[in-house]
Design a protein around this motif. Structure first.
Motif, short mmCIF file in Angstrom:
data_model
loop_
_atom_site.label_atom_id
_atom_site.label_comp_id
_atom_site.label_asym_id
_atom_site.label_seq_id
_atom_site.Cartn_x
_atom_site.Cartn_y
_atom_site.Cartn_z
N ASP A 48 47.08 27.24 82.07
CA ASP A 48 46.44 27.57 83.34
C ASP A 48 45.78 28.95 83.25
O ASP A 48 46.47 29.96 83.05
N PRO A 49 44.46 29.05 83.41
CA PRO A 49 43.79 30.35 83.31
C PRO A 49 44.19 31.34 84.40
O PRO A 49 43.87 32.53 84.30
N ALA A 50 44.88 30.86 85.44
CA ALA A 50 45.35 31.78 86.48
C ALA A 50 46.46 32.68 85.96
O ALA A 50 46.78 33.69 86.59
N TRP A 51 47.03 32.31 84.80
CA TRP A 51 48.12 33.09 84.23
C TRP A 51 47.63 33.76 82.95
O TRP A 51 47.19 33.11 82.01
N SER A 52 47.68 35.09 82.93
CA SER A 52 47.16 35.86 81.81
C SER A 52 48.08 35.83 80.60
O SER A 52 47.63 36.06 79.47
N LYS A 53 49.34 35.52 80.81
CA LYS A 53 50.28 35.44 79.69
C LYS A 53 51.45 34.55 80.09
O LYS A 53 51.99 34.69 81.19
N VAL A 54 51.85 33.66 79.20
CA VAL A 54 53.03 32.83 79.39
C VAL A 54 53.82 32.84 78.09
O VAL A 54 53.26 32.58 77.02
N LEU A 55 55.10 33.17 78.18
CA LEU A 55 55.98 33.21 77.01
C LEU A 55 57.17 32.30 77.27
O LEU A 55 57.67 32.22 78.40
N ARG A 56 57.65 31.63 76.21
CA ARG A 56 58.84 30.78 76.32
C ARG A 56 59.74 31.07 75.12
O ARG A 56 59.28 31.05 73.97
N ASN A 57 61.02 31.36 75.41
CA ASN A 57 61.91 31.68 74.29
C ASN A 57 62.41 30.40 73.61
O ASN A 57 62.08 29.28 74.00
N ALA A 58 63.19 30.59 72.56
CA ALA A 58 63.62 29.45 71.74
C ALA A 58 64.38 28.42 72.55
O ALA A 58 64.20 27.21 72.37
N LYS A 59 65.23 28.88 73.46
CA LYS A 59 66.01 27.93 74.26
C LYS A 59 65.12 27.18 75.25
O LYS A 59 65.37 26.01 75.57
N ALA A 60 64.09 27.83 75.76
CA ALA A 60 63.16 27.15 76.66
C ALA A 60 62.38 26.08 75.92
O ALA A 60 62.06 25.03 76.48
N LEU A 61 62.07 26.32 74.66
CA LEU A 61 61.33 25.35 73.87
C LEU A 61 62.16 24.12 73.57
O LEU A 61 61.62 23.08 73.19
N GLU A 62 63.48 24.22 73.77
CA GLU A 62 64.36 23.08 73.53
C GLU A 62 64.54 22.20 74.77
O GLU A 62 65.09 21.11 74.69
#
Length: 266
Positions: free
Chosen positions: A251-265
């Motif tokens: 979504d271009p409304a968000w300038s940065k999105v990060l997901r940690n290892a547990k979120a990727l699971e």
């Protein structure tokens, strides 16, 4: 005969109705419940569905920014209530300890068991979320360490509470243009420290420290979807944050999105 066979094949391919795809949910739009607000007790204002019906509702506890009161965020709190949450907002300008927020949750848990209460049998005591803005965002982190709290959404959080003490998934929200709580200095490091739980960081493009006031601005949809997934098991909200199709990530409304290892699971 051959011609008839070809016509039948084309009919199957191009005329036969295909299964309809589920309509996308716009989490920033009002939910299905009419909402009322009222005093919960002497120190909390509650925003809730007007008709609690015959179902149990998850709880959200809210912490205000320094010097603010629930009325400053009434649009956001009403929006969350329209999705079926009972929102207990602490009536204090200092909610950084998280204690005032947790007191609201405990009051609702007690009301759930009190015959004659409007909340009798209507509170989902196993699904409680904590969220707040600025000092209240730090308070949400502090409250999130309590066993009562299932998940946490700190919005532009102040430096309060222990991220390492969180035991449930957390969504950190920052504002790209926030000079009061600069994301790179005060929010992303806290996201990085939450390695023990599924953690997501979302930075709203163009947002200042005051964007969450009123109706929550561009933060509103993400907050709603997060709690709908973790507290109500709403699978339509899962893809906003998780899986390869993460819609927040694109979504271009968000300038940065990060997901940690547990979120990727997840």
């Amino acid at each position: 005969m051959r011609r008839l066979w070809l016509v039948a094949l084309l009919t199957v391919l191009f005329v036969t109705p295909q299964p309809a795809q589920a309509a996308a949910v716009h989490w920033d739009q009002p939910g299905p419940y009419a909402v009322v607000s009222e005093a919960l007790d002497a120190t909390h204002t509650v925003f809730r569905p007007a008709d609690l019906g015959g179902v149990k509702h998850p709880v959200l506890v809210w912490g205000n920014g320094t010097g603010a009161v629930p009325a400053v965020y009434a649009g956001l709190l009403r929006h969350l209530a329209s999705y079926g949450f009972v929102v207990a907002a602490a009536d204090t300008v200092n909610s950084g300890t998280g204690r005032e927020m947790l007191d609201g949750a405990r009051t609702l848990v007690a009301e759930n068991s009190r015959p004659g209460s409007a909340y009798f049998g209507r509170i989902d005591t196993a699904h409680i979320g904590a969220t707040g803005h600025s000092q209240g965002g730090g308070g949400a982190i502090a409250a999130g360490a309590d066993p009562l709290v299932t998940t946490t959404v700190p919005i532009e959080p102040g430096p309060l509470g222990s991220v390492e003490a969180l035991h449930g998934p957390v969504l950190f929200l920052g504002g790209q243009l926030d000079v009061v709580v600069p994301p790179a200095l005060l929010v992303i490091p806290r996201y990085n420290a939450a390695s023990q739980v599924p953690a997501v960081y979302g930075e709203l493009a163009g947002a200042t420290h005051f964007t969450p006031a009123g109706d929550g601005g561009g933060f509103r949809g993400a907050i709603t979807a997060w709690f709908r997934y973790w507290l109500a098991g709403d699978e339509q909200a899962r893809g906003v944050f998780f899986g390869p199709g993460c819609t927040l990530c694109a979504d271009p409304a968000w300038s940065k999105v990060l997901r940690n290892a547990k979120a990727l699971e997840v």
